[in-house]
Design a protein around this motif. Sequence first.
Motif, mmCIF file in Angstrom:
data_model
loop_
_atom_site.group_PDB
_atom_site.id
_atom_site.type_symbol
_atom_site.label_atom_id
_atom_site.label_comp_id
_atom_site.label_asym_id
_atom_site.label_seq_id
_atom_site.Cartn_x
_atom_site.Cartn_y
_atom_site.Cartn_z
ATOM 1 N N ASN A 83 -2.079 4.481 -8.614
ATOM 2 C CA ASN A 83 -1.446 5.499 -7.770
ATOM 3 C C ASN A 83 -1.683 5.254 -6.289
ATOM 4 O OD1 ASN A 83 -0.453 6.822 -9.990
ATOM 5 N ND2 ASN A 83 -2.161 8.273 -10.121
ATOM 6 N N ILE A 84 -2.856 4.728 -5.962
ATOM 7 C CA ILE A 84 -3.169 4.443 -4.555
ATOM 8 C C ILE A 84 -2.513 3.140 -4.113
ATOM 9 C CG2 ILE A 84 -5.031 3.923 -2.929
ATOM 10 C CD1 ILE A 84 -6.855 5.699 -4.641
ATOM 11 N N LEU A 85 -2.567 2.125 -4.968
ATOM 12 C CA LEU A 85 -2.075 0.796 -4.603
ATOM 13 C C LEU A 85 -0.560 0.765 -4.409
ATOM 14 C CD1 LEU A 85 -4.254 -1.403 -7.003
ATOM 15 C CD2 LEU A 85 -4.558 -1.085 -4.537
ATOM 16 N N THR A 86 0.160 1.642 -5.093
ATOM 17 C CA THR A 86 1.629 1.626 -4.986
ATOM 18 C C THR A 86 2.170 2.497 -3.854
ATOM 19 O OG1 THR A 86 1.740 3.369 -6.671
ATOM 20 C CG2 THR A 86 2.002 1.084 -7.424
ATOM 21 N N ILE A 87 1.289 3.183 -3.138
ATOM 22 C CA ILE A 87 1.761 4.009 -2.013
ATOM 23 C C ILE A 87 2.533 3.183 -0.985
ATOM 24 C CG2 ILE A 87 1.000 5.342 0.007
ATOM 25 C CD1 ILE A 87 -1.173 6.568 -1.752
ATOM 26 N N PRO A 88 2.032 2.004 -0.549
ATOM 27 C CA PRO A 88 2.818 1.206 0.407
ATOM 28 C C PRO A 88 4.186 0.813 -0.146
ATOM 29 C CG PRO A 88 0.555 0.453 0.364
ATOM 30 C CD PRO A 88 0.701 1.411 -0.779
ATOM 31 N N TYR A 89 4.263 0.513 -1.453
ATOM 32 C CA TYR A 89 5.558 0.167 -2.051
ATOM 33 C C TYR A 89 6.510 1.360 -1.988
ATOM 34 C CZ TYR A 89 9.145 -0.411 -5.603
ATOM 35 O OH TYR A 89 10.353 -0.444 -6.251
ATOM 36 N N ASP A 90 6.018 2.534 -2.401
ATOM 37 C CA ASP A 90 6.866 3.731 -2.419
ATOM 38 C C ASP A 90 7.403 4.069 -1.045
ATOM 39 O OD1 ASP A 90 6.480 4.058 -5.145
ATOM 40 O OD2 ASP A 90 4.729 5.352 -4.889
ATOM 41 N N LEU A 91 6.621 3.767 -0.001
ATOM 42 C CA LEU A 91 7.014 4.134 1.365
ATOM 43 C C LEU A 91 7.681 2.981 2.125
ATOM 44 C CD1 LEU A 91 3.917 6.289 2.407
ATOM 45 C CD2 LEU A 91 6.148 7.059 1.577
ATOM 46 N N THR A 92 7.880 1.839 1.473
ATOM 47 C CA THR A 92 8.601 0.713 2.092
ATOM 48 C C THR A 92 9.853 0.391 1.283
ATOM 49 O OG1 THR A 92 7.143 -0.854 0.918
ATOM 50 C CG2 THR A 92 6.564 -0.290 3.189
ATOM 51 N N ILE A 93 9.717 -0.356 0.203
ATOM 52 C CA ILE A 93 10.865 -0.684 -0.645
ATOM 53 C C ILE A 93 11.480 0.585 -1.225
ATOM 54 C CG2 ILE A 93 11.667 -2.038 -2.612
ATOM 55 C CD1 ILE A 93 10.554 -3.751 -0.391
ATOM 56 N N GLY A 94 10.640 1.537 -1.590
ATOM 57 C CA GLY A 94 11.135 2.771 -2.175
ATOM 58 C C GLY A 94 11.910 3.643 -1.209
ATOM 59 N N LEU A 95 11.753 3.417 0.089
ATOM 60 C CA LEU A 95 12.484 4.175 1.118
ATOM 61 C C LEU A 95 13.168 3.217 2.094
ATOM 62 C CD1 LEU A 95 9.965 7.053 1.999
ATOM 63 C CD2 LEU A 95 12.106 7.253 0.731
ATOM 64 N N LEU A 96 13.720 2.148 1.570
ATOM 65 C CA LEU A 96 14.236 1.091 2.437
ATOM 66 C C LEU A 96 15.477 1.520 3.221
ATOM 67 C CD1 LEU A 96 13.250 -1.756 3.000
ATOM 68 C CD2 LEU A 96 14.936 -2.613 1.369
ATOM 69 N N ALA A 97 16.334 2.336 2.614
ATOM 70 C CA ALA A 97 17.604 2.708 3.265
ATOM 71 C C ALA A 97 17.405 3.404 4.612
ATOM 72 C CB ALA A 97 18.442 3.570 2.324
ATOM 73 N N PRO A 98 16.508 4.397 4.731
ATOM 74 C CA PRO A 98 16.324 5.016 6.055
ATOM 75 C C PRO A 98 15.838 4.038 7.115
ATOM 76 C CG PRO A 98 15.412 6.431 4.342
ATOM 77 C CD PRO A 98 15.763 5.124 3.692
#
Length: 436
Positions: A83-98
């Motif tokens: 859950n901690i390690l995937t935070i950067p993924y969720d906030l980069t690739i996971g929010l790439l459009a904005p």
Amino acid sequence: MSESNTRLTNLIQEKVTPIAVKIGNQKYLAAIRDGMTSIIPLTIIGGFSVLLASPPVPTGLKATNFFYSFLLSWQSWATANSNILTIPYDLTIGLLAPYVLVAITYYLTKRYKMNMITNLISVLYIFFIVASPTTTIKSVEYLPQTDLSAQGMFGAMVIAIVVIEINRFFIKNKLVIKLPSSVPEGVAAPFEVLTPMITSTILFVILNAISIKYTKSYLVGIIYLLFKPFTNVSDTLPVILLLAIIAQTLWFFGIHGDNMIGSIVTPITTLNIALNLKQYQSGHAMTHIFAGSFYTVWGGWIIYPAFLLAMILFAKSARLHSLSKLAPPGTIFNINEPLVFGIPTVLNPYFYIPGTICIIINLTAAYLLTSLGILGKFYIYAPWTTPGIIQVFISSMDWKNIVLWIILFIIDLVVAIPFVRMYDHQLQKEEQVIKN
């Protein structure tokens, strides 16, 4: 150079080069190219985040040696801290459009000399109208991530361009609320975009409502579906080879080929690597070959080191001999400009012909072996200065890509040697004439 070749070269430089340069400087393509380039650090961080959280450990692996024990320990640690390690993924690739939206808006407003922050707020607001309906789960409202992720990139591009053009039209034609010059710019600027923002709101709310009624999808989802056939076609070998040959040919005529096709290639390879990364994270088979640095790492980042080694081994002319001493530090880290401008490769068939042959061989071999499942697909973006032989492993976490890189490097070297020797022989003759 023969007279007919000279005439052909002059014709291309006079007629084709201005067109190519104009296309490369086209405002929308330039904004997309520069905007996509600026978000690469996010894709690198997101990729390594997933790698940390989901280490490449084969099923059934046992701790029979130190390395396997390390991998299993890594896997255990990653599972406990996922859950901690995937935070950067969720906030980069996971929010790439904005991020894409912000980057393209920045370059367009900069080009038009428009107020950046007010226009950016306007674009973001409209994007959220057509991208992400709120969803209520257990009395809590959430923004669904689908259209905010890589799938929403094409929608972000379209929204950024359309909204900025609407704002520009209103401002240019003075259809805005203009406060007295005595009012500070920070106060006056928001009112300047108010009228176009209201117009955009009405327009996109209507378009979005129509989209939902007839397709059950928000407008950004429809834009993605419209672009999807294009991205699917671009993931085929003939299209990849066509783009590579176009880039090579543009370089031959002194035009930055990679920049020219970058506005087409970069959005596709970024989307594909983001989709591969999502599939990898969820444990599904990755589906895209033309992803991340696939085009460059199997192209110039093998070819130029092969040219350089051929020069080191066989060059006797003063130009190539001295260049072979200066170029290695840059070439190792994929900085090939010393070779491009030092040889030079512009209007030089001794490098254009073998370069084209090599890039066809390299991309074809890598594509076919990847499509057959022999090589792992790319799902991680490594920094572009990472040496090619290392980057093919980091991008795929598959050691077999290193083996192919070495084999293709040797093949490229064999192809390059006779052409380098012929060009070197010509340079020696020219240098001898100058001495005499």
